[in-house]
Design a protein around this motif. Structure first.
Motif, mmCIF file in Angstrom:
data_model
loop_
_atom_site.group_PDB
_atom_site.id
_atom_site.type_symbol
_atom_site.label_atom_id
_atom_site.label_comp_id
_atom_site.label_asym_id
_atom_site.label_seq_id
_atom_site.Cartn_x
_atom_site.Cartn_y
_atom_site.Cartn_z
ATOM 1 N N ARG A 39 26.754 25.217 29.278
ATOM 2 C CA ARG A 39 28.189 24.538 29.335
ATOM 3 C C ARG A 39 29.122 25.476 30.208
ATOM 4 N N VAL A 40 29.073 26.723 30.217
ATOM 5 C CA VAL A 40 30.085 27.407 31.007
ATOM 6 C C VAL A 40 29.135 28.656 31.903
ATOM 7 N N GLY A 41 28.228 28.829 31.928
ATOM 8 C CA GLY A 41 27.415 29.767 32.630
ATOM 9 C C GLY A 41 27.651 31.224 32.389
ATOM 10 N N ILE A 42 28.002 31.582 31.135
ATOM 11 C CA ILE A 42 28.462 32.980 30.859
ATOM 12 C C ILE A 42 27.147 33.390 29.920
ATOM 13 N N LYS A 43 26.885 34.833 30.263
ATOM 14 C CA LYS A 43 25.852 35.242 29.272
ATOM 15 C C LYS A 43 26.410 36.421 28.539
ATOM 16 N N GLU A 44 27.618 37.207 28.876
ATOM 17 C CA GLU A 44 28.094 38.150 28.123
ATOM 18 C C GLU A 44 29.523 38.605 28.898
ATOM 19 N N ARG A 45 30.377 39.092 28.156
ATOM 20 C CA ARG A 45 31.492 39.639 28.538
ATOM 21 C C ARG A 45 31.890 40.960 28.115
ATOM 22 N N ARG A 46 32.877 41.563 28.913
ATOM 23 C CA ARG A 46 33.268 42.996 28.272
ATOM 24 C C ARG A 46 34.697 42.881 27.290
ATOM 25 N N ILE A 47 34.697 43.634 26.312
ATOM 26 C CA ILE A 47 35.874 43.494 25.447
ATOM 27 C C ILE A 47 36.259 44.812 25.125
ATOM 28 N N LEU A 48 37.714 45.201 25.457
ATOM 29 C CA LEU A 48 38.167 46.564 24.873
ATOM 30 C C LEU A 48 38.453 46.465 23.489
ATOM 31 N N THR A 49 37.682 47.307 22.888
ATOM 32 C CA THR A 49 37.733 47.298 21.394
ATOM 33 C C THR A 49 38.340 48.377 20.835
ATOM 34 N N GLU A 50 38.906 49.487 21.619
ATOM 35 C CA GLU A 50 39.394 50.751 21.062
ATOM 36 C C GLU A 50 40.952 50.485 20.676
ATOM 37 N N GLU A 51 41.092 50.910 19.601
ATOM 38 C CA GLU A 51 42.399 50.414 18.889
ATOM 39 C C GLU A 51 43.625 51.164 19.727
ATOM 40 N N GLY A 52 44.736 50.434 19.914
ATOM 41 C CA GLY A 52 45.617 51.063 20.397
ATOM 42 C C GLY A 52 45.844 50.938 22.070
ATOM 43 N N LEU A 53 44.750 50.389 22.554
ATOM 44 C CA LEU A 53 44.755 50.116 23.971
ATOM 45 C C LEU A 53 44.907 48.913 24.418
ATOM 46 N N GLY A 54 45.568 48.549 25.607
ATOM 47 C CA GLY A 54 46.020 47.402 26.060
ATOM 48 C C GLY A 54 45.889 46.950 27.521
ATOM 49 N N THR A 55 46.273 46.143 27.961
ATOM 50 C CA THR A 55 46.217 45.986 29.553
ATOM 51 C C THR A 55 46.378 47.095 30.396
ATOM 52 N N SER A 56 47.563 47.696 30.222
ATOM 53 C CA SER A 56 48.018 48.987 30.772
ATOM 54 C C SER A 56 47.021 49.929 31.164
ATOM 55 N N TYR A 57 46.236 50.032 30.078
ATOM 56 C CA TYR A 57 45.021 51.128 30.029
ATOM 57 C C TYR A 57 43.863 50.635 31.204
ATOM 58 N N MET A 58 43.580 49.396 31.126
ATOM 59 C CA MET A 58 42.673 48.987 32.267
ATOM 60 C C MET A 58 43.219 48.993 33.518
ATOM 61 N N ALA A 59 44.502 48.570 33.666
ATOM 62 C CA ALA A 59 45.270 48.421 35.020
ATOM 63 C C ALA A 59 45.156 50.087 35.368
ATOM 64 N N ARG A 60 45.425 50.843 34.578
ATOM 65 C CA ARG A 60 45.468 52.064 35.183
ATOM 66 C C ARG A 60 44.282 52.884 35.505
ATOM 67 N N LYS A 61 43.211 52.446 34.970
ATOM 68 C CA LYS A 61 41.791 52.796 35.113
ATOM 69 C C LYS A 61 41.504 52.015 36.539
ATOM 70 N N ALA A 62 41.938 50.780 36.780
ATOM 71 C CA ALA A 62 41.506 50.455 38.066
ATOM 72 C C ALA A 62 42.240 50.806 39.169
ATOM 73 N N ALA A 63 43.582 51.062 39.041
ATOM 74 C CA ALA A 63 44.397 51.698 40.166
ATOM 75 C C ALA A 63 43.968 52.992 40.403
ATOM 76 N N LYS A 64 43.416 53.950 39.381
ATOM 77 C CA LYS A 64 43.142 55.174 39.628
ATOM 78 C C LYS A 64 41.876 55.305 40.509
ATOM 79 N N GLN A 65 40.965 54.373 40.040
ATOM 80 C CA GLN A 65 39.741 54.349 41.052
ATOM 81 C C GLN A 65 40.115 53.953 42.382
ATOM 82 N N LEU A 66 41.110 52.900 42.610
ATOM 83 C CA LEU A 66 41.451 52.480 43.761
ATOM 84 C C LEU A 66 42.149 53.624 44.639
ATOM 85 N N ILE A 67 42.858 54.417 44.031
ATOM 86 C CA ILE A 67 43.595 55.699 44.903
ATOM 87 C C ILE A 67 42.614 56.646 45.187
ATOM 88 N N GLN A 68 41.518 56.957 44.461
ATOM 89 C CA GLN A 68 40.434 57.771 44.672
ATOM 90 C C GLN A 68 39.756 57.469 45.785
#
Length: 339
Positions: A39-68
């Motif tokens: 129905r949707v073509g999805i086999k798996e998805r990534r989930i941020l499970t660590e308590e106390g981490l939100g969208t800013s954590y993932m955004a910061r990780k992506a931006a830090k890699q971009l800068i590097q």
């Protein structure tokens, strides 16, 4: 001084380590790998499970890699925009948190909310800021922790979404045959009944009632959303093609919002575009909302060549929709760290 244009000069991405498979979901709700894949073509998805981490954590990780990867001097960044439907807090902005964590001293920051069209809309806004001549370098981040909105007792929606972030550096150039060429962006305005979260905003603030009645989860009428998404995305792609004299032969890539593989296939068919020119990664990330398009770029950076004709297209709650024509600005296979 010649006309200023805006180009993407690098891409960074981040997805959480935890992989939620269809098999695991089938132990949580009445579903199966075959039902989800068909129905949707999805086999798996990534989930941020660590308590106390939100969208800013993932955004910061992506931006830090971009800068590097790009080697850009952080002090030369003029602005940072985070497009998200799942901010860390109502206030302050998620972008302000990211700027603080990255230590950017000369950038102003703000959030932009356009649901699954967030990256498409924000890239156009950033391009306009660059073309004004007032800004030289802007980081645009599409990031969403969709698992924070998902009801894992609702099999119709819980199979669809994942978490992730993608970040691009948008810079000024006087070279005219690359970068943002054209955009066709629209808002229908009739989408509220079909795709929304019932509580948590100013119309229906949080209360014991809203929590007890599970009103803080994503609500979607799938068939209606599917129909609108296919119609608008395909029409928008065809409009961009018409306005820019593009055809299936001279389009190198289509990078769509990754909501549902059947939607993507239907859009390609209606626009008469071969599926092998459509970049698809929904099978291993699911729908990450504002992060889908930048994550697709991140996954396929090494395949992109300078001058490639690319169409971005997306559709989301509102209903917001659109397409844009972009000419890629560098050879991705020459970038260290390209996937």
């Amino acid at each position: 001084m010649g006309k200023i244009n805006a180009i993407i000069t690098g891409i960074g991405g981040y997805v959480p380590d935890y992989i939620l498979t269809n098999e695991e979901l089938s132990r949580m709700v009445d579903t199966s790998d075959e039902w989800i894949t068909t129905r949707v073509g999805i086999k798996e998805r990534r989930i941020l499970t660590e308590e106390g981490l939100g969208t800013s954590y993932m955004a910061r990780k992506a931006a830090k890699q971009l800068i590097q990867k790009t080697g850009v001097d952080p002090d030369t960044i003029d602005a940072l925009i985070v497009t998200t439907t799942t901010p860390d807090y109502k206030f302050p902005s998620t972008a302000s948190i990211v700027v603080g964590k990255l230590g950017l001293k000369n950038a102003f920051a703000f959030d932009f909310e356009a649901a699954c069209c967030g990256f498409l809309y924000t890239l156009d806004v950033a391009a306009s800021m660059i073309q004004s001549g007032r800004y030289k370098k802007i980081i645009v981040i599409g990031a969403d922790k969709m698992s924070s909105l998902v009801d894992y007792t609702d099999r119709a929606t819980c199979v669809l979404f994942g978490d992730g972030a993608g970040a691009v550096l948008v810079e000024a150039t006087e070279e005219q045959n690359i970068g943002v060429q054209d955009s066709y962006l629209r808002t229908d305005g009739s989408g509220l009944p079909f795709l929304h979260m019932k509580a948590g905003g100013s119309v229906c603030p949080p209360s014991h009632f809203t929590v007890d009645h599970r009103l803080h989860f994503l609500y979607q009428e799938g068939r209606t959303v599917f129909r609108y998404a296919v119609t608008y995305m395909s029409n928008d792609v065809m409009e961009i093609m018409k306005r820019n004299n593009l055809s299936a032969e001279n389009i190198d890539w289509v990078i769509p919002h990754e909501a549902n593989r059947r939607i993507i296939e239907a859009v390609a068919k209606r626009a008469e575009l071969p599926l092998d020119k459509v970049l698809i990664n929904i099978d291993h990330y699911g729908n990450t909302s504002a992060a889908t398009i930048p994550l697709a770029i991140w996954d396929n950076e090494s395949r992109l060549k300078k001058g490639d004709n690319i169409i971005f297209t997306a559709f989301g709650a509102g209903f917001v929709h659109g397409a844009s024509f972009y000419k890629w600005a560098y050879d991705g296979d020459k970038v260290a760290g390209a996937k």
